[in-house]
Write a protein that holds these residues in place. Structure first.
Motif, short mmCIF file in Angstrom:
data_model
loop_
_atom_site.label_atom_id
_atom_site.label_comp_id
_atom_site.label_asym_id
_atom_site.label_seq_id
_atom_site.Cartn_x
_atom_site.Cartn_y
_atom_site.Cartn_z
N CYS A 176 26.76 13.30 11.83
CA CYS A 176 26.95 12.15 12.83
C CYS A 176 26.76 10.87 11.62
CB CYS A 176 26.23 11.96 14.08
SG CYS A 176 26.66 14.00 14.89
N LEU A 177 25.83 10.15 11.71
CA LEU A 177 26.20 8.61 10.96
C LEU A 177 27.13 8.97 9.85
CD1 LEU A 177 22.29 8.00 10.31
CD2 LEU A 177 23.65 7.36 11.62
N GLY A 178 27.66 10.13 9.47
CA GLY A 178 28.97 9.87 8.14
C GLY A 178 30.27 9.16 9.35
N PHE A 179 30.76 9.91 10.32
CA PHE A 179 31.70 9.48 11.63
C PHE A 179 31.36 8.70 12.06
CE2 PHE A 179 32.92 10.26 15.93
CZ PHE A 179 33.95 10.29 15.55
N LEU A 180 30.27 7.92 12.27
CA LEU A 180 29.77 6.45 13.49
C LEU A 180 30.56 5.83 13.87
CD1 LEU A 180 28.48 5.80 16.10
CD2 LEU A 180 26.37 5.06 14.74
N PRO A 181 30.83 4.98 11.68
CA PRO A 181 31.46 4.38 11.86
C PRO A 181 33.16 3.83 11.89
CG PRO A 181 29.72 4.61 9.91
CD PRO A 181 30.04 6.00 10.83
N PHE A 182 33.74 4.78 12.11
CA PHE A 182 35.03 5.79 12.40
C PHE A 182 34.78 5.16 13.93
CE2 PHE A 182 34.43 6.84 8.38
CZ PHE A 182 35.49 6.75 7.52
N ASN A 183 33.86 5.06 14.96
CA ASN A 183 34.50 5.63 15.94
C ASN A 183 33.45 4.60 16.89
OD1 ASN A 183 32.86 7.30 19.10
ND2 ASN A 183 35.44 7.09 19.27
N PRO A 185 31.30 -0.12 16.64
CA PRO A 185 31.97 -1.02 17.51
C PRO A 185 33.97 -0.20 17.52
CG PRO A 185 31.23 -2.55 16.32
CD PRO A 185 31.05 -1.00 15.74
N LYS A 186 34.14 -0.49 17.22
CA LYS A 186 35.60 -0.20 16.80
C LYS A 186 35.92 1.08 16.96
CE LYS A 186 39.99 -2.10 16.64
NZ LYS A 186 41.19 -2.51 16.00
N ALA A 187 36.69 2.31 18.01
CA ALA A 187 36.84 3.48 17.80
C ALA A 187 38.11 3.04 17.13
CB ALA A 187 37.05 3.52 18.92
N ARG A 188 38.37 3.59 15.52
CA ARG A 188 39.28 3.33 14.48
C ARG A 188 39.87 5.56 15.57
NH1 ARG A 188 38.05 2.34 8.85
NH2 ARG A 188 36.39 2.50 10.02
N ILE A 189 39.27 5.69 15.67
CA ILE A 189 39.15 8.10 15.77
C ILE A 189 38.31 8.30 17.04
CG2 ILE A 189 37.98 9.01 14.14
CD1 ILE A 189 39.81 10.71 13.87
N PHE A 190 38.85 9.44 17.72
CA PHE A 190 38.20 9.52 18.71
C PHE A 190 37.66 11.10 18.22
CE2 PHE A 190 40.52 7.08 22.40
CZ PHE A 190 39.36 6.15 22.23
N MET A 191 36.66 11.73 18.55
CA MET A 191 35.59 12.55 18.28
C MET A 191 36.69 14.14 18.65
SD MET A 191 31.75 14.18 18.79
CE MET A 191 31.42 12.77 19.14
N GLY A 192 37.45 14.21 20.28
CA GLY A 192 37.59 15.03 20.04
C GLY A 192 37.06 16.23 20.13
N ASP A 193 37.94 17.40 21.69
CA ASP A 193 37.37 18.59 22.23
C ASP A 193 36.34 19.39 21.20
OD1 ASP A 193 37.36 17.79 24.46
OD2 ASP A 193 39.42 19.20 24.53
#
Length: 318
Positions: A176-183, A185-193
């Motif tokens: 999750c930490l690897g994904f977090l910087p992309f989401n 404080p500014k979202a460059r991508i959403f997690m999706g379903d």
């Protein structure tokens, strides 16, 4: 070394998923039932899923005695993530998604039954998996919220679980930490379903592991999940009481209400994180309590969570 590899893999795959979403025009569009204001790529949660599956595969090779269990759990994860990935590309019916979630939950319940022989623990684990898959989907509506809550919950579970089981919780937090910087404080991508459902299933798996390999009171394992369980659960009950179509998307959760009032995504996410850090601390302090006392602590924390939710909800309504 293994955690660093999971972090880097998740970050690299999130970057790749963003490029894929841009090429395939996979965007979440703003609207009345959304909490964001610009079109944003979705499906980045696939990075977390793949990072966990690859880690499980390595563990299964190194630890032969865990290979069968990890394979079965990975099958459930693939079912949840797969239906979510499909839904991110082409919306599916709620009934079909629920059927897949039930099958995945049943797989988890069977694993618990096989390991413990306890029917209550098996049924609880299956039901929790179905619930958390949907709770994380409901609550994944603003930047960083679902991811930070998963990180904190997984960290709490790592504190409660004995080694080497605690390492599985740390794998999830690291992915999750690897994904977090992309989401955030500014979202460059959403997690999706694909990501939100998978996180719910992975967290349910950690709870199932906890109630199987430890003697800690089972309600204690719900303490790190309290913020999401309270907001999603009581918002759902309120919608049902008003006779609304509770299965439809909406912006009535507490976190959504605050964003609509002008509070930033980052501020709301940090508010929820602060509450969950307190829950994490409570977990760490309560792990050695006798089951009866542990259950009472968990119940008291749930009541506190409800009171905070009710007070803040009424303040917004007024």
């Amino acid at each position: 070394m293994g955690l660093a590899a999971v972090f880097l893999l998740a970050a690299l795959l999130t970057w790749a998923a963003r490029g894929y979403a841009l090429r395939r025009n996979l965007f979440d569009q703003p609207g009345e039932r959304r909490s964001h204001k610009v079109a944003t790529p979705r499906g980045g949660g696939i990075a977390i899923v793949v990072s966990q599956l690859m880690a499980y595969a390595v563990i299964g090779v190194v630890r032969d005695e865990l290979a069968g269990v990890l394979m079965a759990f990975s099958t459930g994860l693939l079912l949840v993530a797969g239906i979510g990935w499909w839904d991110d590309h082409r919306p599916l019916s709620a009934r079909l998604r629920l059927c897949v979630h039930v099958v995945a939950g049943a797989l988890l319940g069977m694993l618990v039954w096989q390991a413990s022989g306890d029917a209550f623990k098996a049924f609880f684990s299956a039901l929790l998996a179905i619930g958390l898959i949907n709770v994380w989907n409901f609550m994944d509506g603003i930047n960083g919220l679902a991811t930070t809550q998963a990180i904190l919950a997984a960290t709490a579970f790592a504190l409660l679980l004995p080694m080497p089981h605690a390492g599985i919780a740390l794998l999830l937090a690291t992915g999750c930490l690897g994904f977090l910087p992309f989401n955030f404080p500014k979202a460059r991508i959403f997690m999706g379903d694909v990501g939100s459902g998978a996180l719910g299933y992975l967290l349910a798996g950690l709870v199932a592991l906890g109630i199987t390999v430890t003697d800690i009171a089972w309600p204690i394992w719900l303490v790190p999940l309290t913020a999401f369980l309270v907001d999603s659960g009581f918002t759902l009950l309120a919608r049902m009481r008003r006779g609304e179509r509770w299965m439809e998307a909406h912006t009535q959760h507490l976190y959504q209400a605050y964003v609509k009032r002008g509070r930033s995504h980052a501020a709301v996410t940090l508010d929820y994180a602060l509450f969950s850090v307190a829950g994490l601390t409570l977990c760490a302090a309560s792990g050695e309590l006798p089951p009866v006392w542990g259950s009472m602590v968990a119940l008291a924390w749930a009541v506190i969570g409800f009171c905070i939710w009710y007070m803040l909800r009424n303040r917004i309504v007024r």
